[in-house]
Design an enzyme around this catalytic site. Structure first.
Site, PDB file in Angstrom:
ATOM      1  N   HIS A  85       0.845  -1.190   0.000  1.00 38.98           N
ATOM      2  CA  HIS A  85       0.000   0.000   0.000  1.00 38.98           C
ATOM      3  C   HIS A  85       0.882   1.241   0.000  1.00 38.98           C
ATOM      4  O   HIS A  85       1.839   1.323   0.761  1.00 38.98           O
ATOM      5  CB  HIS A  85      -0.908   0.040   1.233  1.00 38.98           C
ATOM      6  CG  HIS A  85      -1.761   1.274   1.287  1.00 38.98           C
ATOM      7  ND1 HIS A  85      -2.955   1.382   0.610  1.00 38.98           N
ATOM      8  CD2 HIS A  85      -1.568   2.470   1.900  1.00 38.98           C
ATOM      9  CE1 HIS A  85      -3.471   2.572   0.813  1.00 38.98           C
ATOM     10  NE2 HIS A  85      -2.650   3.256   1.593  1.00 38.98           N
ATOM     11  N   ASP A 164     -15.160   1.943   7.225  1.00 40.70           N
ATOM     12  CA  ASP A 164     -14.108   2.788   6.655  1.00 40.70           C
ATOM     13  C   ASP A 164     -14.628   3.600   5.478  1.00 40.70           C
ATOM     14  O   ASP A 164     -14.308   4.781   5.349  1.00 40.70           O
ATOM     15  CB  ASP A 164     -12.916   1.944   6.214  1.00 40.70           C
ATOM     16  CG  ASP A 164     -11.867   2.799   5.516  1.00 40.70           C
ATOM     17  OD1 ASP A 164     -11.289   3.664   6.187  1.00 40.70           O
ATOM     18  OD2 ASP A 164     -11.659   2.615   4.306  1.00 40.70           O
ATOM     19  N   ARG A 171     -14.418  12.178   6.656  1.00 41.28           N
ATOM     20  CA  ARG A 171     -13.149  12.861   6.937  1.00 41.28           C
ATOM     21  C   ARG A 171     -12.779  13.809   5.811  1.00 41.28           C
ATOM     22  O   ARG A 171     -12.239  14.892   6.041  1.00 41.28           O
ATOM     23  CB  ARG A 171     -12.031  11.829   7.130  1.00 41.28           C
ATOM     24  CG  ARG A 171     -12.119  11.063   8.439  1.00 41.28           C
ATOM     25  CD  ARG A 171     -11.239   9.829   8.418  1.00 41.28           C
ATOM     26  NE  ARG A 171      -9.882  10.155   8.016  1.00 41.28           N
ATOM     27  CZ  ARG A 171      -9.120   9.350   7.277  1.00 41.28           C
ATOM     28  NH1 ARG A 171      -9.571   8.187   6.852  1.00 41.28           N
ATOM     29  NH2 ARG A 171      -7.905   9.721   6.960  1.00 41.28           N
ATOM     30  N   SER A 186      -7.745   3.305   8.759  1.00 37.40           N
ATOM     31  CA  SER A 186      -8.392   3.197   7.450  1.00 37.40           C
ATOM     32  C   SER A 186      -7.609   2.254   6.548  1.00 37.40           C
ATOM     33  O   SER A 186      -8.166   1.335   5.941  1.00 37.40           O
ATOM     34  CB  SER A 186      -8.491   4.579   6.800  1.00 37.40           C
ATOM     35  OG  SER A 186      -8.959   4.493   5.472  1.00 37.40           O
ATOM     36  N   LYS A 190      -8.692  -2.305   5.950  1.00 37.61           N
ATOM     37  CA  LYS A 190      -8.932  -2.937   4.645  1.00 37.61           C
ATOM     38  C   LYS A 190      -7.893  -4.014   4.354  1.00 37.61           C
ATOM     39  O   LYS A 190      -8.223  -5.086   3.827  1.00 37.61           O
ATOM     40  CB  LYS A 190      -8.925  -1.868   3.544  1.00 37.61           C
ATOM     41  CG  LYS A 190     -10.047  -0.864   3.639  1.00 37.61           C
ATOM     42  CD  LYS A 190     -10.163  -0.015   2.400  1.00 37.61           C
ATOM     43  CE  LYS A 190      -9.019   0.966   2.250  1.00 37.61           C
ATOM     44  NZ  LYS A 190      -9.145   2.143   3.132  1.00 37.61           N
TER      45      LYS A 190
END
Length: 429
Positions: A85, A164, A171, A186, A190
């Site tokens: 990520h 999320d 947000r 967040s 996931k």
């Protein structure tokens, strides 16, 4: 009748207190169900931004987000599952060559990705510039593609961490995107729900990143690694530079073309270097020795990674041989003087690409597949007066003045050269 109230939970965090595990479980669940109002969660998110959360609170918040939905069951894949990520940047197309490369070396890569917002590009937006390619797959399709191809890049399934999805949108419109505990939970909710075995995090630092300073990026990286370790997930984070954009392009089809160059054994040196480095980290995280037959550099050179790319694109309905969209208008910015390019600001380039149509201001906005920016020199390279410096691509030429405005002061010739190293640090549990 619940023993908690939203007002009490907000007040606890407003006053700098710690939320209990039970309070966190309740408020995340109640918000997901609609029993906590948007304005109440907005107030709690702001309190978290201002007063923070401890490691225990953040880990529990992440667990509650995971519990709001399903977990992917990828046991049938039959290979070690590696994922990566990135916290987002400009020209950051690394996922595109990385997923098939790691798959070519023996791991399976379930890369559930997102779309761009603001000046940072989205992986799904880039791939959707390939004719026919589709982002939406169900769990059975994901498992089948991982077994047959080894890599999948697709949208997150709707039942994965729905808390999320709801909180992320909130947000974005309440000025609380920068809250490190909420960013960390967040991302990790996931990734943990996805069921991967090993996770490598690319935490960007610099003007084009959400984390502008090394201290803030390190805080986020440590929080991410801590959550992963807490949940039994092998997690490593790299701090990497995003003061200068990656590669030579920012934009959807432009970045796909550059990624294919990397898979063909060419491409910009920084993109190749970071792709290989992250590939080795991903393989090591799932117990595959990234040397010998599993050496990512060999898999690039002998064409195995390109083979997986073509199979991956085809499996999702795309045509890997189709021509990519080309912009109807290209405006060239030339160097006004001769000298060394000392700075090319990632944020300025990202905003210019966004204004040309490559990005979106709201999630529902469309993007132009062909829009973006190409730069012909990187900091440290000599440029000649009159030489093309930047090409601005767009289907709507009326956007060009705003893009040029974004680039004002975003590059410099002849100044002091100050470029961060590509990899700043490595953080592990």
């Amino acid at each position: 009748m619940s023993s908690f109230s939203a007002v009490d939970v907000i007040a606890t965090k407003r006053d700098g207190g710690e939320l209990s595990d039970a309070a966190i479980d309740w408020v995340v669940d109640a918000y997901t169900r609609g029993a906590v109002a948007e304005e109440q969660m907005s107030a709690l998110a702001m309190a978290i931004l201002l007063n923070g959360m401890g490691a225990r609170e953040t880990a529990r918040w992440t667990r509650a987000m995971i519990s709001s939905g399903d977990r992917l069951d990828l046991a049938a894949v039959g290979k070690p599952l590696a994922d990566k990520h990135s916290t987002g940047g400009v020209g950051d197309k690394i996922t595109l060559p990385l997923a098939p490369l790691v798959a070519a070396c023996g791991a399976a890569v379930p890369q559930l990705s997102g779309r761009g917002l603001g000046h940072t590009g989205g992986t799904l937006d880039k791939l959707e510039s390939i004719p026919g390619w589709r982002a939406g797959l169900d769990t059975d399709e994901i498992v089948a593609q991982l077994r047959e191809v080894g890599a999948v890049i697709c949208a997150t399934t709707p039942t994965l961490a729905p808390a999320d999805r709801k909180l992320y949108a909130l947000r974005d419109v309440t000025g609380t995107v920068e809250a490190v505990p909420l960013i960390a939970s967040s991302i990790m909710s996931k990734k943990i729900a996805e069921g991967t075995d090993g996770l490598v995090l690319d935490v960007k630092v610099g003007s084009g990143a959400f984390m502008k300073t090394e201290a803030r990026a390190r805080e986020l990286a440590e929080a991410l690694v801590s959550i992963g370790t807490e949940h039994g997930l092998r997690t490593v984070a790299l701090l990497t530079a995003m003061d200068t954009p990656l590669g030579n392009t920012a934009g959807n089809a432009l970045e796909v073309a550059e990624s294919v160059e990397v898979l063909a054994g060419e491409g910009p040196a920084d993109v190749v270097e970071l792709t290989l480095l992250l590939a080795r980290e991903m393989l090591a995280a799932v117990g595959i020795d990234p040397t010998g037959a599993a050496d990512p550099e060999r898999a690039l050179a002998d064409g195995r990674a390109m083979d997986v790319w073509r199979a991956m694109i085809s499996a999702q309905g795309g045509d890997p041989d189709a021509a990519l969209p080309a912009a109807r208008e290209v405006h060239t910015v030339v160097a006004p003087t001769t000298g060394v390019l000392s700075r090319l600001d990632a944020y300025a380039v990202g905003v210019a690409a966004w204004r040309l149509g490559a990005g979106r201001a709201r999630k529902e906005d469309p993007v132009q597949a062909a829009a973006g920016v190409v730069w012909h020199a990187r900091p440290g390279e000599m440029v000649l007066r009159g030489q093309p410096l930047l090409d601005l691509h767009t289907d709507t030429p009326e956007r060009i003045p705003a893009a040029l405005e974004a680039l004002e002061g975003g590059w410099e010739i002849g100044g002091e050269l100050a470029v961060l190293p590509l990899v700043i640090d490595r953080i592990s549990g």
